[in-house]
Design an enzyme around this catalytic site. Structure first.
Site, mmCIF file in Angstrom:
data_model
loop_
_atom_site.group_PDB
_atom_site.id
_atom_site.type_symbol
_atom_site.label_atom_id
_atom_site.label_comp_id
_atom_site.label_asym_id
_atom_site.label_seq_id
_atom_site.Cartn_x
_atom_site.Cartn_y
_atom_site.Cartn_z
ATOM 1 N N ASP A 91 0.849 -1.180 0.000
ATOM 2 C CA ASP A 91 0.000 0.000 0.000
ATOM 3 C C ASP A 91 0.895 1.244 0.000
ATOM 4 O O ASP A 91 2.117 1.132 0.043
ATOM 5 C CB ASP A 91 -0.983 -0.024 1.183
ATOM 6 C CG ASP A 91 -0.273 0.013 2.525
ATOM 7 O OD1 ASP A 91 0.959 0.202 2.562
ATOM 8 O OD2 ASP A 91 -0.958 -0.151 3.553
ATOM 9 N N ASP A 265 -7.831 -7.346 0.131
ATOM 10 C CA ASP A 265 -6.940 -7.552 1.275
ATOM 11 C C ASP A 265 -7.743 -7.207 2.508
ATOM 12 O O ASP A 265 -8.638 -6.356 2.452
ATOM 13 C CB ASP A 265 -5.712 -6.637 1.218
ATOM 14 C CG ASP A 265 -6.045 -5.230 1.701
ATOM 15 O OD1 ASP A 265 -6.666 -4.481 0.926
ATOM 16 O OD2 ASP A 265 -5.746 -4.908 2.870
ATOM 17 N N CYS A 303 -12.412 -28.453 6.457
ATOM 18 C CA CYS A 303 -11.138 -27.746 6.260
ATOM 19 C C CYS A 303 -9.960 -28.709 6.393
ATOM 20 O O CYS A 303 -9.960 -29.592 7.245
ATOM 21 C CB CYS A 303 -11.017 -26.629 7.292
ATOM 22 S SG CYS A 303 -9.477 -25.695 7.180
ATOM 23 N N CYS A 305 -6.749 -27.718 7.000
ATOM 24 C CA CYS A 305 -5.606 -27.103 7.695
ATOM 25 C C CYS A 305 -5.237 -27.927 8.931
ATOM 26 O O CYS A 305 -6.038 -28.723 9.414
ATOM 27 C CB CYS A 305 -5.929 -25.657 8.065
ATOM 28 S SG CYS A 305 -6.711 -25.459 9.679
ATOM 29 N N CYS A 308 -7.595 -28.102 11.966
ATOM 30 C CA CYS A 308 -8.823 -28.887 11.806
ATOM 31 C C CYS A 308 -8.560 -30.382 11.656
ATOM 32 O O CYS A 308 -9.380 -31.198 12.061
ATOM 33 C CB CYS A 308 -9.602 -28.382 10.592
ATOM 34 S SG CYS A 308 -10.190 -26.692 10.803
ATOM 35 N N HIS A 334 -5.849 -21.484 10.139
ATOM 36 C CA HIS A 334 -7.187 -21.916 9.745
ATOM 37 C C HIS A 334 -7.966 -20.807 9.028
ATOM 38 O O HIS A 334 -8.566 -21.040 7.982
ATOM 39 C CB HIS A 334 -8.005 -22.404 10.939
ATOM 40 C CG HIS A 334 -9.450 -22.507 10.589
ATOM 41 N ND1 HIS A 334 -9.959 -23.550 9.833
ATOM 42 C CD2 HIS A 334 -10.481 -21.631 10.777
ATOM 43 C CE1 HIS A 334 -11.236 -23.325 9.592
ATOM 44 N NE2 HIS A 334 -11.583 -22.179 10.147
#
Ligand SMILES: [Zn+2]
Length: 372
Positions: A91, A265, A303, A305, A308, A334
Protein backbone atom coordinates in the site's frame (compact mmCIF):
# COMPACT_ATOMS: atom_id res chain seq x y z
CA UNK A 1 6.68 -11.32 -18.51
CA UNK A 2 4.10 -8.61 -19.07
CA UNK A 3 1.90 -7.44 -16.20
CA UNK A 4 -1.49 -8.48 -17.53
CA UNK A 5 -4.84 -9.91 -16.45
CA UNK A 6 -6.22 -12.70 -18.61
CA UNK A 7 -9.94 -13.29 -18.00
CA UNK A 8 -10.64 -17.02 -18.34
CA UNK A 9 -14.32 -17.14 -17.34
CA UNK A 10 -17.23 -14.88 -16.47
CA UNK A 11 -20.53 -15.44 -14.66
CA UNK A 12 -22.75 -12.37 -14.78
CA UNK A 13 -20.49 -9.46 -13.82
CA UNK A 14 -18.12 -11.77 -11.88
CA UNK A 15 -14.95 -12.93 -13.55
CA UNK A 16 -12.12 -15.39 -12.93
CA UNK A 17 -8.68 -14.85 -14.36
CA UNK A 18 -4.92 -15.08 -14.10
CA UNK A 19 -2.83 -11.99 -13.36
CA UNK A 20 0.72 -12.54 -14.63
CA UNK A 21 3.49 -10.68 -12.83
CA UNK A 22 7.27 -10.65 -12.56
CA UNK A 23 6.99 -12.82 -9.44
CA UNK A 24 4.45 -15.37 -10.66
CA UNK A 25 0.76 -15.74 -11.42
CA UNK A 26 -2.12 -14.60 -9.23
CA UNK A 27 -5.37 -16.52 -9.63
CA UNK A 28 -8.30 -14.11 -9.43
CA UNK A 29 -10.53 -13.40 -7.61
CA UNK A 30 -7.65 -13.32 -5.10
CA UNK A 31 -7.47 -12.68 -1.38
CA UNK A 32 -4.21 -11.13 -0.12
CA UNK A 33 -3.36 -11.87 3.52
CA UNK A 34 -1.88 -8.79 5.18
CA UNK A 35 1.84 -9.08 5.91
CA UNK A 36 2.02 -5.80 7.78
CA UNK A 37 5.66 -5.62 8.86
CA UNK A 38 7.19 -8.15 6.49
CA UNK A 39 5.31 -11.10 7.99
CA UNK A 40 1.79 -12.47 7.92
CA UNK A 41 1.49 -12.42 11.71
CA UNK A 42 1.82 -15.85 13.38
CA UNK A 43 2.46 -17.72 10.10
CA UNK A 44 5.61 -18.92 8.34
CA UNK A 45 5.83 -18.17 4.60
CA UNK A 46 5.55 -21.91 3.89
CA UNK A 47 2.30 -22.07 5.89
CA UNK A 48 0.93 -19.06 3.99
CA UNK A 49 1.81 -20.73 0.68
CA UNK A 50 0.16 -24.00 1.80
CA UNK A 51 -3.21 -22.23 2.11
CA UNK A 52 -3.24 -21.46 -1.62
CA UNK A 53 -2.21 -17.84 -1.14
CA UNK A 54 -0.50 -16.48 -4.29
CA UNK A 55 0.02 -12.83 -3.27
CA UNK A 56 0.50 -11.04 0.04
CA UNK A 57 0.26 -7.38 1.04
CA UNK A 58 2.99 -5.36 2.77
CA UNK A 59 2.47 -2.05 4.59
CA UNK A 60 4.67 0.83 3.43
CA UNK A 61 4.06 2.84 6.60
CA UNK A 62 5.32 0.08 8.90
CA UNK A 63 8.26 -0.94 6.71
CA UNK A 64 9.48 2.63 6.10
CA UNK A 65 9.64 3.24 9.85
CA UNK A 66 11.07 -0.17 10.75
CA UNK A 67 13.36 -1.58 9.41
CA UNK A 68 13.44 1.20 6.74
CA UNK A 69 13.00 0.94 2.98
CA UNK A 70 16.67 1.56 2.14
CA UNK A 71 17.69 -1.22 4.54
CA UNK A 72 15.23 -3.67 2.97
CA UNK A 73 16.59 -2.72 -0.47
CA UNK A 74 20.20 -3.30 0.65
CA UNK A 75 19.16 -6.72 1.96
CA UNK A 76 17.78 -7.74 -1.43
CA UNK A 77 14.23 -6.41 -1.34
CA UNK A 78 11.13 -7.48 0.54
CA UNK A 79 10.72 -10.80 -1.33
CA UNK A 80 14.11 -12.03 -0.12
CA UNK A 81 13.90 -10.29 3.26
CA UNK A 82 10.64 -12.07 4.24
CA UNK A 83 11.24 -15.17 2.08
CA UNK A 84 8.15 -14.62 -0.06
CA UNK A 85 9.31 -15.02 -3.67
CA UNK A 86 5.75 -14.62 -4.98
CA UNK A 87 3.94 -11.38 -5.84
CA UNK A 88 3.71 -8.67 -3.17
CA UNK A 89 1.40 -5.66 -3.25
CA UNK A 90 2.38 -2.73 -1.05
CA UNK A 91 0.00 0.00 0.00
CA UNK A 92 1.08 3.65 -0.21
CA UNK A 93 1.36 4.25 3.52
CA UNK A 94 -1.31 6.94 3.46
CA UNK A 95 -4.01 4.98 5.26
CA UNK A 96 -1.76 4.07 8.21
CA UNK A 97 -0.41 7.63 8.45
CA UNK A 98 -3.99 8.78 8.95
CA UNK A 99 -4.92 5.99 11.38
CA UNK A 100 -1.69 5.38 13.36
CA UNK A 101 0.74 8.30 13.15
CA UNK A 102 0.87 11.10 15.69
CA UNK A 103 0.68 14.82 14.82
CA UNK A 104 0.08 14.37 11.12
CA UNK A 105 -0.23 17.44 8.89
CA UNK A 106 -1.70 17.14 5.41
CA UNK A 107 -0.87 19.68 2.69
CA UNK A 108 -1.31 19.78 -1.08
CA UNK A 109 2.05 18.06 -1.67
CA UNK A 110 1.88 15.27 0.90
CA UNK A 111 1.74 14.53 4.59
CA UNK A 112 4.20 15.12 7.43
CA UNK A 113 3.83 12.95 10.49
CA UNK A 114 5.47 11.61 13.61
CA UNK A 115 6.20 7.90 13.93
CA UNK A 116 3.97 6.08 16.41
CA UNK A 117 7.10 4.10 17.38
CA UNK A 118 9.56 6.81 18.46
CA UNK A 119 8.03 10.19 17.61
CA UNK A 120 10.54 10.86 14.79
CA UNK A 121 9.31 13.12 11.98
CA UNK A 122 8.75 11.74 8.47
CA UNK A 123 7.30 13.02 5.22
CA UNK A 124 5.36 11.08 2.64
CA UNK A 125 4.73 12.55 -0.80
CA UNK A 126 3.37 10.75 -3.87
CA UNK A 127 6.92 10.48 -5.28
CA UNK A 128 8.46 9.31 -1.99
CA UNK A 129 5.76 6.67 -1.48
CA UNK A 130 6.40 5.28 -4.96
CA UNK A 131 10.17 5.38 -4.31
CA UNK A 132 9.76 3.45 -1.04
CA UNK A 133 7.65 0.82 -2.78
CA UNK A 134 10.35 0.59 -5.49
CA UNK A 135 13.01 0.06 -2.79
CA UNK A 136 10.85 -2.68 -1.27
CA UNK A 137 10.61 -4.21 -4.79
CA UNK A 138 6.80 -4.33 -4.65
CA UNK A 139 5.26 -6.25 -7.53
CA UNK A 140 2.24 -3.94 -7.34
CA UNK A 141 2.69 -0.34 -6.21
CA UNK A 142 -0.26 1.74 -4.99
CA UNK A 143 -0.55 5.49 -5.54
CA UNK A 144 -0.59 7.74 -2.48
CA UNK A 145 -4.12 8.92 -1.83
CA UNK A 146 -6.19 10.46 0.91
CA UNK A 147 -8.69 8.00 2.37
CA UNK A 148 -11.67 10.35 2.67
CA UNK A 149 -13.03 10.11 6.22
CA UNK A 150 -16.57 8.80 6.68
CA UNK A 151 -18.95 10.52 6.86
CA UNK A 152 -18.06 13.36 4.48
CA UNK A 153 -20.25 15.97 2.79
CA UNK A 154 -20.38 15.93 -1.04
CA UNK A 155 -18.10 19.01 -1.13
CA UNK A 156 -15.59 17.44 1.27
CA UNK A 157 -15.64 14.20 -0.73
CA UNK A 158 -15.03 16.00 -4.02
CA UNK A 159 -12.17 18.16 -2.65
CA UNK A 160 -10.52 15.11 -1.08
CA UNK A 161 -10.96 13.09 -4.29
CA UNK A 162 -9.43 15.90 -6.37
CA UNK A 163 -6.38 15.99 -4.09
CA UNK A 164 -6.03 12.21 -4.50
CA UNK A 165 -6.24 12.56 -8.30
CA UNK A 166 -3.41 15.15 -8.30
CA UNK A 167 -1.36 12.75 -6.19
CA UNK A 168 -2.25 9.90 -8.55
CA UNK A 169 -0.77 11.88 -11.44
CA UNK A 170 2.43 12.56 -9.47
CA UNK A 171 2.64 8.90 -8.45
CA UNK A 172 2.33 7.86 -12.11
CA UNK A 173 5.16 10.27 -13.06
CA UNK A 174 7.40 8.90 -10.27
CA UNK A 175 6.80 5.23 -11.08
CA UNK A 176 9.56 3.47 -13.01
CA UNK A 177 7.88 0.90 -15.27
CA UNK A 178 9.49 -2.55 -15.27
CA UNK A 179 8.39 -5.74 -16.97
CA UNK A 180 5.89 -7.62 -14.81
CA UNK A 181 5.44 -4.79 -12.31
CA UNK A 182 2.29 -2.70 -12.01
CA UNK A 183 1.01 0.58 -10.59
CA UNK A 184 -2.60 0.85 -9.42
CA UNK A 185 -4.71 4.01 -9.18
CA UNK A 186 -7.33 4.34 -6.43
CA UNK A 187 -10.91 5.51 -6.95
CA UNK A 188 -12.11 7.76 -4.12
CA UNK A 189 -15.32 9.76 -3.70
CA UNK A 190 -16.91 8.52 -0.47
CA UNK A 191 -20.50 7.33 -0.97
CA UNK A 192 -21.34 9.71 -3.84
CA UNK A 193 -21.79 8.03 -7.25
CA UNK A 194 -21.00 11.18 -9.27
CA UNK A 195 -17.77 11.79 -7.34
CA UNK A 196 -16.76 8.14 -7.73
CA UNK A 197 -17.45 8.35 -11.48
CA UNK A 198 -15.38 11.54 -11.81
CA UNK A 199 -12.54 9.84 -9.91
CA UNK A 200 -12.63 6.76 -12.15
CA UNK A 201 -12.52 8.91 -15.29
CA UNK A 202 -9.63 10.99 -13.92
CA UNK A 203 -7.62 7.81 -13.24
CA UNK A 204 -8.41 6.40 -16.70
CA UNK A 205 -7.07 9.59 -18.30
CA UNK A 206 -3.78 9.11 -16.40
CA UNK A 207 -3.71 5.39 -17.15
CA UNK A 208 -2.85 2.62 -14.68
CA UNK A 209 -2.15 -1.12 -14.72
CA UNK A 210 -5.01 -1.75 -12.32
CA UNK A 211 -7.73 0.14 -10.48
CA UNK A 212 -8.48 -0.01 -6.78
CA UNK A 213 -11.58 1.18 -4.97
CA UNK A 214 -10.59 2.82 -1.70
CA UNK A 215 -12.31 4.58 1.14
CA UNK A 216 -14.80 1.80 1.84
CA UNK A 217 -15.41 -0.52 4.80
CA UNK A 218 -14.79 2.42 7.13
CA UNK A 219 -18.21 2.49 8.77
CA UNK A 220 -20.62 3.00 5.87
CA UNK A 221 -22.12 -0.52 6.10
CA UNK A 222 -22.25 -3.36 3.58
CA UNK A 223 -25.33 -2.13 1.65
CA UNK A 224 -23.62 1.21 0.99
CA UNK A 225 -20.31 -0.50 0.10
CA UNK A 226 -22.13 -2.58 -2.51
CA UNK A 227 -24.06 0.47 -3.79
CA UNK A 228 -20.75 2.29 -4.34
CA UNK A 229 -19.40 -0.74 -6.21
CA UNK A 230 -22.53 -0.85 -8.38
CA UNK A 231 -22.01 2.83 -9.23
CA UNK A 232 -18.26 2.56 -9.82
CA UNK A 233 -17.59 -0.73 -11.60
CA UNK A 234 -19.19 0.25 -14.95
CA UNK A 235 -16.59 3.05 -15.26
CA UNK A 236 -13.56 0.77 -14.81
CA UNK A 237 -11.92 -0.97 -17.80
CA UNK A 238 -12.84 -4.65 -18.15
CA UNK A 239 -9.32 -5.78 -19.02
CA UNK A 240 -7.57 -4.38 -15.91
CA UNK A 241 -7.56 -5.86 -12.40
CA UNK A 242 -9.99 -4.31 -9.90
CA UNK A 243 -9.01 -4.28 -6.26
CA UNK A 244 -11.35 -3.54 -3.35
CA UNK A 245 -9.11 -2.26 -0.55
CA UNK A 246 -9.47 -3.38 3.07
CA UNK A 247 -12.52 -5.62 2.53
CA UNK A 248 -13.74 -7.67 4.28
CA UNK A 249 -15.82 -10.43 5.87
CA UNK A 250 -16.44 -13.62 3.84
CA UNK A 251 -19.93 -12.29 3.04
CA UNK A 252 -18.45 -8.98 1.80
CA UNK A 253 -16.06 -10.91 -0.45
CA UNK A 254 -18.84 -12.96 -2.04
CA UNK A 255 -20.96 -9.88 -2.79
CA UNK A 256 -17.98 -7.98 -4.22
CA UNK A 257 -16.88 -10.92 -6.39
CA UNK A 258 -20.45 -11.08 -7.74
CA UNK A 259 -19.98 -7.41 -8.71
CA UNK A 260 -16.71 -8.00 -10.58
CA UNK A 261 -13.95 -7.37 -8.01
CA UNK A 262 -10.72 -9.34 -8.65
CA UNK A 263 -8.57 -8.64 -5.57
CA UNK A 264 -9.02 -8.11 -1.83
CA UNK A 265 -6.94 -7.55 1.27
CA UNK A 266 -8.12 -7.52 4.85
CA UNK A 267 -6.73 -8.06 8.36
CA UNK A 268 -9.90 -9.88 9.46
CA UNK A 269 -8.73 -13.53 9.11
CA UNK A 270 -5.33 -12.93 10.74
CA UNK A 271 -6.54 -10.54 13.44
CA UNK A 272 -9.50 -12.80 14.27
CA UNK A 273 -7.09 -15.75 14.52
CA UNK A 274 -5.19 -13.97 17.27
CA UNK A 275 -8.39 -13.22 19.22
CA UNK A 276 -9.86 -16.76 19.15
CA UNK A 277 -12.43 -16.04 16.43
CA UNK A 278 -12.70 -18.75 13.79
CA UNK A 279 -14.38 -18.41 10.40
CA UNK A 280 -15.90 -21.76 9.41
CA UNK A 281 -18.38 -23.21 6.94
CA UNK A 282 -20.89 -23.21 9.84
CA UNK A 283 -20.34 -19.57 10.79
CA UNK A 284 -18.09 -17.66 13.20
CA UNK A 285 -16.98 -19.32 16.46
CA UNK A 286 -15.29 -17.79 19.48
CA UNK A 287 -12.97 -20.55 20.70
CA UNK A 288 -12.77 -18.98 24.17
CA UNK A 289 -16.41 -19.92 24.70
CA UNK A 290 -16.78 -22.50 27.51
CA UNK A 291 -19.03 -24.66 25.33
CA UNK A 292 -15.92 -25.84 23.45
CA UNK A 293 -14.07 -27.09 26.57
CA UNK A 294 -15.17 -30.72 26.05
CA UNK A 295 -15.83 -30.58 22.29
CA UNK A 296 -13.76 -33.34 20.65
CA UNK A 297 -14.94 -32.43 17.13
CA UNK A 298 -12.66 -30.77 14.60
CA UNK A 299 -13.05 -26.98 14.27
CA UNK A 300 -14.33 -27.26 10.68
CA UNK A 301 -14.71 -30.80 9.23
CA UNK A 302 -14.61 -29.30 5.73
CA UNK A 303 -11.14 -27.75 6.26
CA UNK A 304 -7.77 -29.39 5.52
CA UNK A 305 -5.61 -27.10 7.70
CA UNK A 306 -3.59 -28.53 10.64
CA UNK A 307 -5.89 -26.93 13.24
CA UNK A 308 -8.82 -28.89 11.81
CA UNK A 309 -7.18 -32.17 10.79
CA UNK A 310 -4.93 -32.69 13.83
CA UNK A 311 -6.67 -31.02 16.75
CA UNK A 312 -10.04 -30.74 18.48
CA UNK A 313 -12.08 -27.67 19.33
CA UNK A 314 -11.38 -28.55 22.97
CA UNK A 315 -7.60 -28.35 22.39
CA UNK A 316 -7.87 -25.01 20.58
CA UNK A 317 -10.09 -23.73 23.42
CA UNK A 318 -7.47 -24.89 25.93
CA UNK A 319 -4.63 -23.14 24.03
CA UNK A 320 -6.46 -19.81 24.18
CA UNK A 321 -7.46 -20.22 27.82
CA UNK A 322 -3.83 -21.01 28.68
CA UNK A 323 -2.61 -18.13 26.46
CA UNK A 324 -0.31 -20.45 24.53
CA UNK A 325 1.06 -18.90 21.32
CA UNK A 326 0.15 -22.02 19.34
CA UNK A 327 -3.51 -20.99 19.67
CA UNK A 328 -3.16 -17.81 17.55
CA UNK A 329 -0.80 -19.68 15.18
CA UNK A 330 -3.24 -22.51 14.48
CA UNK A 331 -6.31 -20.28 14.28
CA UNK A 332 -4.61 -17.77 11.95
CA UNK A 333 -3.61 -20.63 9.67
CA UNK A 334 -7.19 -21.92 9.75
CA UNK A 335 -8.77 -18.52 9.01
CA UNK A 336 -6.44 -17.84 6.07
CA UNK A 337 -7.14 -21.38 4.82
CA UNK A 338 -10.87 -20.72 5.14
CA UNK A 339 -10.61 -17.48 3.15
CA UNK A 340 -8.48 -19.12 0.43
CA UNK A 341 -10.82 -22.13 0.21
CA UNK A 342 -13.69 -19.67 -0.20
CA UNK A 343 -11.83 -17.83 -3.00
CA UNK A 344 -10.97 -21.12 -4.71
CA UNK A 345 -14.65 -22.12 -4.53
CA UNK A 346 -15.71 -18.78 -6.01
CA UNK A 347 -13.19 -19.11 -8.88
CA UNK A 348 -14.42 -22.63 -9.68
CA UNK A 349 -18.07 -21.56 -9.47
CA UNK A 350 -17.44 -18.66 -11.89
CA UNK A 351 -15.78 -21.06 -14.31
CA UNK A 352 -18.78 -23.40 -14.06
CA UNK A 353 -21.28 -20.49 -14.14
CA UNK A 354 -22.90 -21.40 -10.80
CA UNK A 355 -21.67 -18.52 -8.65
CA UNK A 356 -25.10 -17.49 -7.33
CA UNK A 357 -25.85 -21.09 -6.30
CA UNK A 358 -22.51 -21.38 -4.48
CA UNK A 359 -23.07 -18.04 -2.73
CA UNK A 360 -26.49 -19.21 -1.52
CA UNK A 361 -25.07 -22.54 -0.30
CA UNK A 362 -22.22 -20.85 1.61
CA UNK A 363 -24.61 -18.39 3.26
CA UNK A 364 -26.97 -21.26 4.19
CA UNK A 365 -24.05 -22.95 5.97
CA UNK A 366 -23.35 -19.83 8.04
CA UNK A 367 -27.02 -19.52 8.95
CA UNK A 368 -26.76 -22.81 10.93
CA UNK A 369 -24.74 -21.08 13.64
CA UNK A 370 -25.57 -17.91 15.55
CA UNK A 371 -22.46 -15.71 15.63
CA UNK A 372 -21.18 -15.17 19.19
ZN1 LIG B 1 -9.00 -25.36 9.34
Amino acid sequence: MAFALRIIAADGTARAGVLSTAHGDVLTPAFMPVGTAGTVKAMTPDAVRTTGTTIVLGNTYHLMLRPGAERVASLGGLHRFMDWPGPILTDSGGFQVMSLAKLRKLDVDGVTFQSHLDGSTHRLTPARSVEIQHLLDATITMVLDECTPFPATPDEARASMQLSMRWAERSRAAFRPRDGYGLFGIVQGSVYPDVREASAHALLRIGFDGYAIGGLAIGEGQATTFAVLDATMPHLPADAPRYLMGVGTPDDLIGAVQRGIDMFDCVIPTRAGRTARAYTSDGVFNLRNARFADDAAPLDPACACPACTRHSRAYLHHLFKAEEMLGPMLLTWHNVQYYQDLMRGLRTAITERRLDALAAAVRAGWAQEEPP
